[in-house]
Design a protein around this motif. Structure first.
Motif, PDB file in Angstrom:
ATOM      1  N   HIS A 176      -8.064  52.292  51.029  1.00 35.36           N
ATOM      2  CA  HIS A 176      -7.816  52.105  49.596  1.00 35.36           C
ATOM      3  C   HIS A 176      -6.900  50.914  49.355  1.00 35.36           C
ATOM      4  O   HIS A 176      -5.938  50.990  48.587  1.00 35.36           O
ATOM      5  N   ALA A 219      -9.099  51.300  38.955  1.00 38.66           N
ATOM      6  CA  ALA A 219      -8.597  51.450  40.326  1.00 38.66           C
ATOM      7  C   ALA A 219      -9.564  52.253  41.181  1.00 38.66           C
ATOM      8  O   ALA A 219      -9.923  51.842  42.293  1.00 38.66           O
ATOM      9  N   TRP A 220     -10.014  53.396  40.661  1.00 34.76           N
ATOM     10  CA  TRP A 220     -10.774  54.313  41.506  1.00 34.76           C
ATOM     11  C   TRP A 220     -12.285  54.174  41.339  1.00 34.76           C
ATOM     12  O   TRP A 220     -13.051  54.985  41.867  1.00 34.76           O
ATOM     13  N   THR A 221     -12.692  53.119  40.620  1.00 31.74           N
ATOM     14  CA  THR A 221     -14.102  52.700  40.672  1.00 31.74           C
ATOM     15  C   THR A 221     -14.219  51.374  41.414  1.00 31.74           C
ATOM     16  O   THR A 221     -15.285  50.754  41.405  1.00 31.74           O
ATOM     17  N   LEU A 258     -13.963  51.170  44.561  1.00 30.96           N
ATOM     18  CA  LEU A 258     -14.231  51.575  45.941  1.00 30.96           C
ATOM     19  C   LEU A 258     -15.348  50.774  46.581  1.00 30.96           C
ATOM     20  O   LEU A 258     -15.414  50.651  47.796  1.00 30.96           O
ATOM     21  N   GLU A 278      -7.205  49.955  45.594  1.00 27.14           N
ATOM     22  CA  GLU A 278      -7.043  51.013  44.601  1.00 27.14           C
ATOM     23  C   GLU A 278      -5.577  51.295  44.264  1.00 27.14           C
ATOM     24  O   GLU A 278      -5.218  51.502  43.097  1.00 27.14           O
ATOM     25  N   TRP A 279      -4.708  51.294  45.292  1.00 28.18           N
ATOM     26  CA  TRP A 279      -3.316  51.665  45.048  1.00 28.18           C
ATOM     27  C   TRP A 279      -2.548  50.654  44.188  1.00 28.18           C
ATOM     28  O   TRP A 279      -1.768  51.050  43.322  1.00 28.18           O
ATOM     29  N   THR A 315      -3.443  51.338  40.688  1.00 29.33           N
ATOM     30  CA  THR A 315      -2.888  52.644  40.297  1.00 29.33           C
ATOM     31  C   THR A 315      -1.417  52.500  39.895  1.00 29.33           C
ATOM     32  O   THR A 315      -0.959  53.116  38.921  1.00 29.33           O
TER      33      THR A 315
END
Length: 528
Positions: free
Chosen positions: A471, A390-392, A394, A474-475, A478
């Motif tokens: 984002h 998720a947080w890669t 971006l 990303e969410w 997540t």
């Protein structure tokens, strides 16, 4: 994607595992044992004719057969996962929405979930070989009208028939039970599980090249070519392995030789194809799914894990387009998923080897829950991988390299394989002759929930993050990671509390009673 009807007969197999591959010494002719019934007919049974059955095949022959079955399973699951690459071309060809085009994937997977259960009883009564041949033939035939479809309704209709015609794990895992004793099946089960998950992960890889270089018709032609090739290989290279069918053939051979009163087990069955018996067999997986807490919770765990993966994979297109990946490059982004499955497969080897050594010294030394041990360490990789992915995601605007989400997707694949393998293995150990029905619930949940996910995955990624422009991607992932934590909880509950739960299970208690009875009979036989 898996039922294992063959395990129903495992309670009848000899318990002396160390002699399972034994054969008569040179120059010594071993007479076939027989059992005489009250009506005077002689019935051939597994324990009396062990040397004729699949358990006595050489190791090389067993793995040669299983290698062909591996490709059969890959081809069936390939049919489920290559379809998403035809969604966009179909929207243009038939002027339909993307959501409508995805019905073809959903309907195949949901029908596949029921198809596995419907084929299973027939492989028990008619044999593995003819059922797999018929299943492959029908699946291949239904590809032709899909490839030549004049409208999208035709594709939907024949995709449904294709899914319903797919025998899948109902027969492939049953063949494992035909050739390996329950305590020696783990390596073979792990191999078949690899074929199941591998089939779903090579589809997008191959599908990307089809989408990039060929017309939409070829998505179905390639499925037909692959299915036809494995059907021919199965026809030529794989013998019948179902023990009752082998004994029926042996009895017929002996009658031709003059032993007129010898019969196989199926030949002596009354009302063999009665609707009542078929309905009982068909209903047992669903009964256990509803009534057995172990089956229900672990099947839902496995099913939700598969649905999470199918949902997560829909993010590949928007995520990797940030790095200007084209159609084929996005297909190649699935390579880490395949690597993760292979890594997970080999990671089980030391664990399986250690447990087999312990069981060889004392068959009762390990509880069924011991088969969940390695999963305790691998299951957390699923939420960890989803959080990381998720947080890669971006993109290059935040100086993130595309290799980062690929590494985390590998971890997710490791966990997904481990969840499938360990839950199947645990059910086999817990339910013995009832494990066919237990693992049937597992396969049903995986296919059904994966099919449902095909309809909500794109809206999920399109709408969940719409309020967070920075984002957007990303969410949603997540949220999947948080769900991944929740669905992993039953693993730890059953590892510690499994014995208590099994005490309350009528199926598990019946199995325990049968094991004690058979162990007593074996000791008496050895003393004699």
């Amino acid at each position: 994607m898996q039922d294992t009807e063959g395990y129903r007969s495992s309670s009848e197999k000899p318990l002396d595992k160390q002699n399972s591959d034994a054969s008569p010494k040179d120059g010594e002719e071993k007479a076939d044992q027989v059992t005489t019934r009250e009506d005077g007919k002689i019935e051939l049974k597994e324990e009396d004719n062990y040397e004729h059955l699949g358990f006595s095949y050489s190791t090389r022959k067993k793995w040669a057969i299983l290698s062909v079955i591996f490709m059969v399973q890959v081809s069936m699951n390939f049919n489920t996962s290559v379809y998403p690459n035809v969604v966009e071309p179909l929207t243009k060809a038939f002027t339909i929405s993307g959501q409508a085009a995805r019905v073809g994937q959903m309907i195949f997977l949901v029908a596949y979930a029921f198809g596995c259960e419907l084929w299973a009883p027939w492989s028990e009564d008619l044999g593995r070989w003819p059922i797999l041949q018929l299943s492959l033939f029908l699946v291949n035939i239904w590809q032709i009208p899909c490839a030549l479809a004049p409208n999208f309704s035709t594709i939907i209709a024949f995709r449904f028939l294709g899914g319903l015609s797919s025998a899948g794990g109902s027969v492939t895992l049953g063949m494992v039970a035909d050739m390996w004793e329950p305590d020696n099946q783990q390596y073979a089960v792990a191999f078949v599980v690899l074929s199941s998950v591998g089939g779903t992960s090579i589809g997008p890889l191959v599908g990307a090249f089809i989408q990039r270089h060929l017309s939409w018709h070829w998505n179905f032609w390639v499925q037909l070519i692959f299915g036809g090739a494995v059907q021919i290989a199965h026809f030529i290279l794989v013998p019948e392995t179902r023990s009752t069918i082998i004994l029926d053939r042996l009895a017929k051979k002996r009658r031709k030789a003059g032993e007129t009163n010898v019969y196989g087990p199926n030949e002596l069955k009354e009302n063999r194809f009665s609707m009542k018996e078929i309905l009982i067999t068909w209903s047992r997986p669903f009964e256990m799914f509803v009534k057995e807490p172990i089956v229900l919770c672990l099947s839902l765990l496995s099913g939700f894990s598969d649905a999470l993966i199918f949902t997560f994979l829909e993010s590949f297109n928007p995520v990797y387009k940030q790095w200007d990946f084209g159609t084929t490059a996005i297909g190649l982004a699935f390579i880490p998923i395949n690597i993760g499955y292979i890594v997970a497969y080999f990671s089980f080897f030391p664990f399986i080897h250690r447990q087999r050594k312990i069981r060889s010294r004392d068959p009762d030394a390990l509880q069924p829950e011991a088969r969940l041990y390695w999963l305790l360490f691998l299951a957390p990789l699923e939420p960890l991988g989803l959080f990381g992915f998720a947080w890669t995601s971006l993109g290059p605007s935040d100086d993130v390299h595309w290799i980062a989400p690929m590494i985390f997707s590998l971890l997710i694949a490791v966990a997904n394989y481990a969840i499938y393998m360990a839950t199947i293995d645990y059910m086999i150990a817990s339910y013995g002759p009832y494990s066919a029905s237990a693992t049937g619930g597992n396969g049903f949940a995986r296919d059904f929930l994966a099919g449902v996910s095909a309809m909500y995955a794109i809206p999920f990624y399109s709408n969940i993050g719409s309020g967070h422009a920075k984002h957007l991607l990303e969410w949603p992932t997540t949220i999947l990671a948080i769900l991944g934590i929740l669905v992993a909880i039953p693993i730890y509950v059953f590892y510690w509390k499994g014995p208590y739960v099994r005490e309350k299970s009528k199926f598990a208690q019946t199995l325990a009673s049968d094991r004690k009875k058979k162990e007593g009979n074996r000791r008496k036989s050895m003393a004699a």
